[in-house]
Design an enzyme around this catalytic site. Structure first.
Site, mmCIF file in Angstrom:
data_model
loop_
_atom_site.group_PDB
_atom_site.id
_atom_site.type_symbol
_atom_site.label_atom_id
_atom_site.label_comp_id
_atom_site.label_asym_id
_atom_site.label_seq_id
_atom_site.Cartn_x
_atom_site.Cartn_y
_atom_site.Cartn_z
ATOM 1 N N GLU A 75 -27.070 -36.004 78.289
ATOM 2 C CA GLU A 75 -27.511 -35.580 79.629
ATOM 3 C C GLU A 75 -27.645 -36.795 80.552
ATOM 4 O O GLU A 75 -27.227 -36.771 81.714
ATOM 5 C CB GLU A 75 -28.843 -34.837 79.533
ATOM 6 C CG GLU A 75 -28.717 -33.478 78.851
ATOM 7 C CD GLU A 75 -30.042 -32.800 78.574
ATOM 8 O OE1 GLU A 75 -30.019 -31.590 78.337
ATOM 9 O OE2 GLU A 75 -31.089 -33.465 78.581
ATOM 10 N N THR B 124 -32.086 -22.676 81.024
ATOM 11 C CA THR B 124 -31.795 -22.593 82.460
ATOM 12 C C THR B 124 -30.333 -22.956 82.705
ATOM 13 O O THR B 124 -29.641 -22.291 83.490
ATOM 14 C CB THR B 124 -32.724 -23.530 83.262
ATOM 15 O OG1 THR B 124 -34.058 -23.394 82.767
ATOM 16 C CG2 THR B 124 -32.708 -23.183 84.739
ATOM 17 N N LYS C 152 -42.674 -26.206 85.634
ATOM 18 C CA LYS C 152 -42.273 -27.557 85.199
ATOM 19 C C LYS C 152 -42.830 -28.654 86.114
ATOM 20 O O LYS C 152 -42.675 -29.834 85.845
ATOM 21 C CB LYS C 152 -40.734 -27.665 85.156
ATOM 22 C CG LYS C 152 -40.013 -26.558 84.380
ATOM 23 C CD LYS C 152 -40.242 -26.674 82.901
ATOM 24 C CE LYS C 152 -39.536 -25.621 82.073
ATOM 25 N NZ LYS C 152 -38.114 -25.767 81.910
ATOM 26 N N ASP D 22 -37.862 -30.502 81.521
ATOM 27 C CA ASP D 22 -39.114 -30.076 80.876
ATOM 28 C C ASP D 22 -40.316 -30.350 81.778
ATOM 29 O O ASP D 22 -41.310 -29.637 81.715
ATOM 30 C CB ASP D 22 -39.265 -30.789 79.531
ATOM 31 C CG ASP D 22 -38.133 -30.411 78.593
ATOM 32 O OD1 ASP D 22 -37.974 -29.210 78.330
ATOM 33 O OD2 ASP D 22 -37.374 -31.299 78.172
#
Ligand code: 5RP
Length: 224
Positions: free
Chosen positions: A107, A35, A125, A88
């Protein structure tokens, strides 16, 4: 709509979301994954409207550079206006599980340095309770077995992600069968195990907004 079409819609929505706030000297944080990759491609269209980006992985840095977007070291960039990244899993508090792409530590660092964390994901998700997706934990290699035993004592089922070395030179344990009732508590508890670099729960610092791709269009979700 296919998964790819949902991603493209969400990624265009993310560009539209940040664009009015960008200035010549703006540096934005960019995440990792399919994404985020699609977002980078959309971001390239407006690269003349901002200064550059901080990448959450080597792969993201390469993709940004490939589009001619300057990549900065986080230590030079300071506080970022936005961090844009996938997930996720997400719940309605916008607490996330991340790390499917093994980039969780960088991240989390880039998210921590950003004023606004914009999560981009499709509605597959969205979950009521986090934990169906195995929770990634980044571990210093020599501590792998010790950390695994500690996680078993907490009720989890850790599986060594074979053949994966993170950008930081560490390994990943994917923890199955966790019923995550208090995500902030578990995030802190796992991070307190010696040898854990960080875990993929983004609960202490959740996303601020979720742009969620659905068959009816992109929904803007704020934490409940
Ligand atoms: C990488 C991540 C990703 O954001 C997460 O795995 C989602 O990836 P994708 O957009 O490919 O579904 O946390 O470490």
């Amino acid at each position: 709509m296919t998964q790819d079409e949902l991603k493209q819609a969400v990624d265009q929505a993310a560009v539209d979301y940040i664009k009015p706030h960008l200035e010549d000297d703006s540096i934005i944080g960019v995440g990792t994954g399919s994404t985020a990759n699609c977002f980078i491609d959309a971001l390239a269209e407006i690269k003349h409207t901002f200064d550059g980006a901080v990448a959450s992985s080597d792969a993201t840095a390469e993709r940004l550079k490939g589009h001619g977007i300057p990549v900065y070291d986080l230590n030079e960039a300071g506080t970022l206006e936005f961090y844009i990244d996938g997930a996720d899993e997400t719940n309605d508090h916008l607490q996330l599980i991340k790390g499917g792409g093994a980039a969780l530590t960088r991240e989390k660092i880039v998210a921590a340095c950003s004023k606004q964390f914009v999560c981009i994901a499709d509605d597959s998700k969205w979950v009521d309770i986090l934990g169906t997706f195995p929770l990634p934990v980044e571990v210093i290699p020599m501590a792998r077995s010790y950390v695994a035993r500690e996680i078993v004592a907490l009720g989890g089922d850790p599986v060594y992600r074979q053949g994966v070395v993170t950008d930081n030179g560490n390994v990943i344990l994917d923890v199955h069968n966790l019923k995550i009732q208090s995500a902030t508590e578990l995030e802190e508890r796992l991070n307190a195990i010696v040898g854990v670099v960080t875990n993929g729960l983004f609960a202490c610092r959740p996303a601020d907004v979720l742009l969620m791709g659905t068959s009816e269009g992109v929904k803007t979700v704020k934490a409940s």
